[in-house]
Design an enzyme around this catalytic site. Structure first.
Site, PDB file in Angstrom:
ATOM      1  N   LYS A  81       0.818  -1.216   0.000  1.00  0.00           N
ATOM      2  CA  LYS A  81       0.000   0.000   0.000  1.00  0.00           C
ATOM      3  C   LYS A  81       0.861   1.280   0.000  1.00  0.00           C
ATOM      4  O   LYS A  81       2.079   1.198   0.043  1.00  0.00           O
ATOM      5  CB  LYS A  81      -0.960  -0.025   1.183  1.00  0.00           C
ATOM      6  CG  LYS A  81      -1.788  -1.313   1.277  1.00  0.00           C
ATOM      7  CD  LYS A  81      -2.632  -1.557   0.030  1.00  0.00           C
ATOM      8  CE  LYS A  81      -3.142  -2.978  -0.061  1.00  0.00           C
ATOM      9  NZ  LYS A  81      -4.326  -3.271   0.686  1.00  0.00           N
TER      10      LYS A  81
HETATM   11  C1  LIG Z   1      -5.267  -4.249   1.066  1.00  0.00           C
HETATM   12  C2  LIG Z   1      -6.702  -3.961   1.062  1.00  0.00           C
HETATM   13  C3  LIG Z   1      -7.531  -4.356   2.106  1.00  0.00           C
HETATM   14  C4  LIG Z   1      -7.060  -5.220   3.239  1.00  0.00           C
HETATM   15  O1  LIG Z   1      -6.094  -4.637   4.007  1.00  0.00           O
HETATM   16  P1  LIG Z   1      -5.447  -5.506   5.185  1.00  0.00           P
HETATM   17  O2  LIG Z   1      -4.372  -4.619   5.743  1.00  0.00           O
HETATM   18  O3  LIG Z   1      -4.911  -6.752   4.559  1.00  0.00           O
HETATM   19  O4  LIG Z   1      -6.537  -5.782   6.143  1.00  0.00           O
HETATM   20  C5  LIG Z   1      -8.866  -4.005   2.061  1.00  0.00           C
HETATM   21  N1  LIG Z   1      -9.365  -3.281   1.024  1.00  0.00           N
HETATM   22  C6  LIG Z   1      -8.609  -2.903  -0.002  1.00  0.00           C
HETATM   23  C7  LIG Z   1      -9.217  -2.095  -1.112  1.00  0.00           C
HETATM   24  C8  LIG Z   1      -7.254  -3.233  -0.030  1.00  0.00           C
HETATM   25  O5  LIG Z   1      -6.501  -2.852  -1.073  1.00  0.00           O
END
Ligand SMILES: *Cc1c(COP(=O)(O)O)cnc(C)c1O
Length: 278
Positions: A81
């Site tokens: 992210k």
């Molecule tokens: C990565 C992601 C999640 C999940 O995030 P986690 O940290 O794994 O809980 C949820 N929604 C979207 C759109 C994502 O890209």
């Protein structure tokens, strides 16, 4: 938007309105929050933004996550992210009731705040468990990584925006649908996805990998996953998502990408699309 409005109208008639609506700022591009918020306030539904792709992005001149048009915004700090804490995430809100609830929820439902307790304190050591909570604390080590990452966020997003602008400019003449951005949106560009209109996606994907270009495909629509199929969802239920999934291709985009690397992606894509012209 119209589809959501119709869905909520029908749900209201059937007395089956959801308690909450979660919208995803796909690829880093904010949803039309003003319109969605109008709908959810009409029906008294809690509105949650999934901004896991969108930290650093803007919507109508303000940062995504400010919760101007939502009750809560959730972020992910997974390594892929905008910024990372190795694992973990955050929930943002301007609502003090949710804030208190979230704090309890993340800390076993335990509080040392007399205002949240029932009855009298036994002494200075006293605490109470007032809710069923869990352990959703980010460790100090993860938080330390997050703080240094946060200082780099603007720089990461600026680089992503520059790369996206270059893709937009240099791919404009190819038979592709490029991502759109309305004037009220300024994407964080978590992903740069194009849609192939005239080519076999699998063939293009394989050909690009042979040329050393790490294109990817996002995402397999969730209703096509076995878990949701077992709940009764089936292919055809969400035709827009399915069409996108069958044509989309994600191009490499990351803050440390060099101009040369991007030029190589662009020339390889150009070559493959021209060679494979149907
Ligand atoms: C990565 C992601 C999640 C999940 O995030 P986690 O940290 O794994 O809980 C949820 N929604 C979207 C759109 C994502 O890209």
């Amino acid at each position: 938007m119209v589809a959501l409005e119709q869905k909520l109208q029908l749900a209201a008639q059937q007395k089956k309105l959801p308690k909450a609506l979660i919208v995803v700022h796909f690829a880093g591009l904010s949803c039309d929050m003003q319109s969605i918020h109008k709908l959810t306030s009409t029906y008294n539904i809690v509105l949650i933004e999934d901004a896991a792709h969108a930290l650093g992005g803007d919507y109508v001149g303000r940062k995504i996550g400010c919760c101007e048009y939502s009750d809560l915004t959730v972020l992910s700090f997974h390594p892929v992210k905008s910024i990372t804490t190795a694992e973990g995430g955050a929930v943002l809100t301007n609502n003090s009731a949710y804030f208190t609830k979230l704090q309890l929820f993340a800390k076993h439902g335990v509080t040392r705040d007399p205002a949240l307790m029932q009855g009298e304190s036994d002494g200075p050591w006293y605490y109470q468990q007032v809710e069923l909570g869990y352990n959703y604390r980010l460790s100090d080590l993860h938080a330390a990584l997050g703080i240094t990452q946060l200082q780099k966020l603007d720089q990461f997003v600026a680089k992503r925006r520059m790369l996206a602008a270059r893709y937009k400019q240099q791919l404009a003449d190819l038979p592709l649908t490029l991502p759109c951005e309305e004037s009220y949106q300024d994407s964080a560009w978590h992903l740069y996805m194009v849609e192939l209109n005239q080519h076999d996606r699998l063939a293009v994907y394989k050909h690009l990998h042979e040329l050393g270009i790490g294109v990817n495909v996002h995402y397999i629509p969730i209703h096509l996953q076995p878990y949701y199929q077992a709940l009764g969802f089936k292919a055809g239920d969400f035709p827009v998502a399915e069409h996108f999934y069958h044509h989309a291709l994600t191009l490499p985009l990351f803050p440390s990408m060099t101009e040369e690397q991007q030029a190589q992606v662009i020339s390889s894509l150009r070559q493959v699309l021209l060679e494979r012209r149907a």
